[in-house]
Design an enzyme around this catalytic site. Structure first.
Site, short mmCIF file in Angstrom:
data_model
loop_
_atom_site.label_atom_id
_atom_site.label_comp_id
_atom_site.label_asym_id
_atom_site.label_seq_id
_atom_site.Cartn_x
_atom_site.Cartn_y
_atom_site.Cartn_z
N LYS A 74 39.76 57.53 34.20
CA LYS A 74 38.85 57.14 35.33
C LYS A 74 38.04 58.23 34.92
O LYS A 74 36.87 58.45 35.36
CB LYS A 74 39.10 57.92 36.80
CG LYS A 74 40.21 56.85 37.33
CD LYS A 74 40.42 56.58 38.59
CE LYS A 74 41.43 55.42 39.98
NZ LYS A 74 41.74 55.89 40.86
N HIS A 125 52.99 23.95 29.95
CA HIS A 125 51.99 23.55 28.98
C HIS A 125 51.46 24.28 27.94
O HIS A 125 50.17 24.32 27.12
CB HIS A 125 51.34 22.55 29.35
CG HIS A 125 52.03 21.37 30.35
ND1 HIS A 125 51.88 20.23 29.48
CD2 HIS A 125 52.10 21.24 31.75
CE1 HIS A 125 52.29 19.26 30.18
NE2 HIS A 125 53.28 20.24 31.53
N GLY A 171 49.13 53.01 48.27
CA GLY A 171 47.61 51.90 47.55
C GLY A 171 48.66 50.11 47.46
O GLY A 171 48.31 49.28 48.14
N ARG A 172 49.83 50.52 46.40
CA ARG A 172 50.25 48.99 45.75
C ARG A 172 50.88 48.82 46.53
O ARG A 172 51.76 47.64 47.02
CB ARG A 172 51.00 48.80 44.43
CG ARG A 172 51.84 49.81 44.36
CD ARG A 172 51.95 50.10 42.83
NE ARG A 172 52.50 51.14 42.44
CZ ARG A 172 52.70 52.41 42.45
NH1 ARG A 172 51.26 52.86 42.35
NH2 ARG A 172 53.45 53.58 41.87
N GLU A 213 52.26 50.09 37.68
CA GLU A 213 51.71 50.93 37.66
C GLU A 213 53.26 51.72 38.56
O GLU A 213 53.21 52.73 38.49
CB GLU A 213 50.93 50.70 39.14
CG GLU A 213 49.73 51.41 39.02
CD GLU A 213 48.63 51.55 40.10
OE1 GLU A 213 47.80 51.08 39.42
OE2 GLU A 213 49.00 51.11 41.27
N LYS A 230 41.88 52.69 50.77
CA LYS A 230 42.10 54.48 50.94
C LYS A 230 41.94 55.81 50.34
O LYS A 230 41.28 56.53 51.90
CB LYS A 230 43.91 54.15 50.75
CG LYS A 230 44.76 55.57 50.51
CD LYS A 230 46.25 55.32 50.13
CE LYS A 230 46.66 56.27 50.41
NZ LYS A 230 48.29 56.20 49.91
N GLU A 244 34.62 51.88 41.62
CA GLU A 244 34.93 49.98 41.76
C GLU A 244 33.83 49.93 43.23
O GLU A 244 33.38 49.02 43.38
CB GLU A 244 35.59 49.43 41.39
CG GLU A 244 35.71 49.32 40.32
CD GLU A 244 36.90 50.63 39.47
OE1 GLU A 244 36.69 51.78 40.44
OE2 GLU A 244 37.01 50.44 38.78
C1 G6Q Z 1 48.08 51.90 43.78
C2 G6Q Z 1 47.05 52.26 43.91
C3 G6Q Z 1 45.31 51.89 43.04
C4 G6Q Z 1 44.23 51.32 44.36
C5 G6Q Z 1 43.47 51.31 43.88
C6 G6Q Z 1 42.66 51.62 45.01
O1 G6Q Z 1 49.31 52.24 43.84
O2 G6Q Z 1 46.55 53.41 43.93
O3 G6Q Z 1 45.48 50.38 42.84
O4 G6Q Z 1 45.72 51.04 45.38
O5 G6Q Z 1 42.88 53.03 43.25
O6 G6Q Z 1 42.62 52.73 46.04
P1 G6Q Z 1 41.40 52.95 47.35
O7 G6Q Z 1 42.27 52.02 47.90
O8 G6Q Z 1 41.58 54.53 47.51
O9 G6Q Z 1 39.99 52.69 46.94
#
Ligand code: G6Q
Length: 556
Positions: free
Chosen positions: A512, A384, A267-268, A353, A206, A212
């Site tokens: 972070k 199990h 994001g989620r 989250e 996003k 990462e």
């Molecule tokens: C979700 C968070 C988080 C996000 C990641 C990736 O709601 O905001 O999991 O999706 O940190 O972020 P980017 O898509 O910006 O790389």
């Protein structure tokens, strides 16, 4: 508004809890031959059975009072109409617009977002069709065989759970890979399996700034260029999904190969946006759209059906019942489907989250428990491993069981066995086995008195362990869309009841920032003393090893 725990609905539930907390579900079943009919609801091919819960009609009525007192319907309408209900980030929460299959407009700042949504869907269709048909070729004319999604969190978990779950719909000559962890082994182990000539990297971020993802993307780009040697080839092998088109073009991705989404998509909640591009390429755009349709049907159900028949609302209220009155700390999700093995991981982010918060919407610390710990694994494997604790441990763990009535695979005996195991678990959890029953059983087996005395207590199951059972016809894209949307709305309703903002994630930010500071200290040999003694000690210990000549393999 009164504090939640002083509200009339809450106090009534508290009183009711004291009356019913020791009632055993097996007695409730014995008293009501129609308990299953009375406590189950369907939507299309999804049957939601919640009869194996520690509830009676009065419990449900009081829980619905709580929902009404929390103005669930009004908040739901605010979300769907694009009001900025994510108050700390001043954003609308409109993942529902991404799967709006009607002709109705959805406005953000007086602007209909639907034309933009439709135009990106069109772009996704054109692109995914080209890749799948072989019309899109790599730099030297080969067709694409591997799609690598580079993203993390919301830009990974959604597409990943779906590609795994719907694998049986995938095009046979395409493979999908997901690289999320900054641990280089994730990228390197993936690169070992693919060929640059036939690989498409989808950089899903996003922000296009996530540490990462960007490190993985740059390392993948380097690996690609080291072998191909021609910067121009990048445009055939790297595309981006982002709200930050500028940074994606700076990375070297052709603007025509960038897919947009918007800040009103959390994001989620983003798998329904262009973040689903890997899904579209791997499974085909028709299947991606079927997923959207399924989610849209759940959205309509959530909006139109009275609370008493509303699956996500009922799920949410049951969760609150156990979380806040029975003090349950965790919630298990057990899909009886190997294809859904990653569902718990997806739900962990969605739920934890969103509702892992201790400050309410007014900035006050809450005096009640909020989001539970979500965990689980595919059945029957879990049986199990950890089911012992659900059956006989000291904690109450409400559980969702999910299972398709029909399997996609031909070995029908397997599916019958799977199904029997799923129902056996829900039944055993509910019924338990009391002292008298175990005694009779042991006597019948001819076990001697002394052994009975020693072993009997260990063989008693209290039972009365609650579960929901969600049975759907088959694991199709449409059904999966409905199931994921069902959980999204469940989490939404709980966030409203707990009066928290389910749409931010400040807790993730702090780590972070600290990681950035520690990275500086790991990049130089000098001894550090600017942290707490544990962090200093660990940095110095690692630096001692690293700077004293131990070799590391890197791509650099
Ligand atoms: C979700 C968070 C988080 C996000 C990641 C990736 O709601 O905001 O999991 O999706 O940190 O972020 P980017 O898509 O910006 O790389």
């Amino acid at each position: 508004m009164k504090n939640l725990t002083e509200s009339s609905a809450w106090l009534a539930l508290k009183e009711h809890f004291n009356e019913v907390k020791d009632v055993h579900m097996k007695d409730l079943f014995a008293e009501d031959s129609e308990r299953f009919e009375n406590f189950s609801v369907s939507l299309n091919d999804i049957l939601f059975d919640y009869s194996k819960n520690r509830i009676n009609e009065n419990t449900m009525a009081l829980l619905f009072d709580l929902a009404r007192q929390s103005h669930i319907e009004q908040w739901r309408d605010k979300m769907f109409s694009g009001e900025a209900i994510n108050i700390t980030e001043k954003r609308s929460v409109l993942h529902t617009a991404l799967r709006n299959r009607s002709s109705q407009s959805v406005n953000v700042d007086n602007q209909d977002v639907m034309p933009k949504v439709k135009s990106v869907l069109k772009q996704m269709r054109a692109f995914s069709d080209q890749v799948r048909s072989g019309q899109w070729r790599g730099y030297n004319g080969h067709r694409i065989k591997s799609v690598v999604n580079i993203g993390i969190g919301g830009s990974d978990l959604g597409p990943h759970v779906i590609c795994d779950a719907l694998k049986s719909y995938a095009q046979h000559d395409l493979n999908a890979y997901f690289v999320s962890n900054v641990d280089s082994s994730h990228l390197l182990e993936t690169l070992k399996q693919i060929d640059p000539e036939t690989t498409l990297f989808i950089i899903a971020s996003k922000t296009f700034t996530t540490q990462e993802t960007m490190l993985n993307a740059f390392s993948a780009r380097k690996w690609f260029l080291d072998q191909v040697g021609d910067e121009k080839a990048i445009e055939k092998h790297f595309v981006a999904v982002t709200t930050n088109i500028e940074l994606a073009t700076e990375f070297g991705i052709n603007k025509a190969n960038t897919f947009a989404f918007w800040d009103w998509v959390g994001g989620r909640y983003s798998l329904w946006s262009a973040i689903g591009l890997t899904i579209a390429v791997y499974l085909g755009m028709d299947h991606f759209e079927a997923l959207l349709e399924g989610a849209d049907e759940m959205d309509q159900h959530f909006q139109d059906v009275p609370l008493e028949e509303n699956i996500p609302v009922i799920m949410a209220l049951l969760g609150v019942w156990y979380n806040n009155f029975f003090a349950a700390k965790s919630y298990a999700v057990i899909p009886y489907s190997q294809y859904l093995d990653r569902l718990p991981a997806f739900l962990q982010q969605l739920d934890m989250e969103s509702n892992g918060k201790t400050v309410d919407r007014n900035g006050q610390r809450v005096n009640y428990q909020t989001g539970p710990i979500i965990w689980g694994q595919a059945g029957t494997n879990g049986q199990h491993a950890f089911f012992q604790l659900i059956h006989q441990g000291s904690q109450l763990i409400p559980t969702d069981f999910l299972i398709p009535a029909l399997s996609h695979q031909a070995l029908s005996t397997h599916h019958r066995v799977l199904f029997s195991n799923c129902l056996a678990q829900t039944k055993a959890l509910m019924l338990g086995k009391n002292h008298a029953e175990v005694l009779a059983e042991m006597k019948q087996q001819g076990i001697d008195e002394q052994t009975i005395e020693n072993i009997l207590p260990h063989r008693v199951f209290e039972g009365n362990k609650p579960s929901n059972t969600i049975v759907f016809e088959r694991l199709t894209p449409k059904t999966l869309g409905s199931i994921l949307a069902m959980y999204e709305h469940k989490v939404f309703v709980q966030g409203i009841i707990w009066n928290i903002n389910s749409f931010d994630q400040w807790g993730v930010e702090y780590g972070k920032v600290l990681a950035g500071q520690i990275l500086v200290d790991l990049s130089q040999e000098a001894k550090v003393d600017n942290h707490d003694s544990s962090t200093n000690g660990l940095i110095n210990h690692r630096n001692n090893i690293y700077y004293n000549g131990r070799e590391e393999t890197t791509l650099d």
